[in-house]
Scaffold this motif. Structure first.
Motif, PDB file in Angstrom:
ATOM      1  N   LYS A  76       0.822  -1.208   0.000  1.00 23.61           N
ATOM      2  CA  LYS A  76       0.000   0.000   0.000  1.00 23.61           C
ATOM      3  C   LYS A  76       0.861   1.265   0.000  1.00 23.61           C
ATOM      4  O   LYS A  76       0.586   2.202  -0.741  1.00 23.61           O
ATOM      5  N   ALA A  79       2.563   1.889  -3.393  1.00 24.08           N
ATOM      6  CA  ALA A  79       1.514   2.176  -4.378  1.00 24.08           C
ATOM      7  C   ALA A  79       1.038   3.617  -4.243  1.00 24.08           C
ATOM      8  O   ALA A  79       0.897   4.332  -5.245  1.00 24.08           O
ATOM      9  N   SER A 125      -1.352  -1.077  -6.755  1.00 25.06           N
ATOM     10  CA  SER A 125      -2.592  -0.800  -6.016  1.00 25.06           C
ATOM     11  C   SER A 125      -3.462  -2.049  -5.903  1.00 25.06           C
ATOM     12  O   SER A 125      -4.000  -2.340  -4.845  1.00 25.06           O
TER      13      SER A 125
END
Length: 132
Positions: A76, A79, A125
């Motif tokens: 995360k 991303a 993502s």
């Protein structure tokens, strides 16, 4: 069986369509870099098409996210960082840092590198949210 074939065709058509939109937007950027009234919108569209292409590369994970199989993992953070870097218009990098800066800053002002970053951010993502 037919659902699977239709699904694969849908993904393929989506990816080809996004490549067409990226190509069209890229030519607008190259042709009218200084003449477009709303260049930021054109650059945003280019970033968005690249991001969505990256999402479609990870189509199995994207399908899992759509049906609710979500698990957030350590991807995360990179991303989000790549999304931020990728959606900053290429013009801003040149305005902020000028020309003749180190290559890792100068490369952010190239449309090709920007699209690559957006594709990677779309892929990361999906991987950051899917269970696979």
């Amino acid at each position: 069986m037919y659902k699977k074939v239709i699904y694969y065709i849908f993904i393929l058509v989506g990816m080809v369509g996004l490549l067409y939109l990226m190509n069209d937007t890229f030519w607008v950027v190259n042709r009218h870099l200084n003449n477009v009234d709303n260049l930021y919108l054109v650059l945003f569209k280019m970033s968005l098409w690249g991001y969505l292409f990256g999402v479609l590369i990870e189509w199995k994970g994207f399908k899992n996210i759509l049906i609710g199989n979500i698990r957030v993992n350590w991807l995360k953070a990179p991303a989000i960082l790549l999304i931020i870097i990728g959606f900053i218009p290429i013009i801003k990098w040149v305005v902020w840092f000028g020309v003749g800066t180190p290559f890792y800053i100068e490369m952010l002002g190239l449309p090709e590198i920007n699209v690559d970053i957006n594709i990677l951010s779309g892929t990361l993502s999906v991987r950051a949210l899917s269970r696979d």
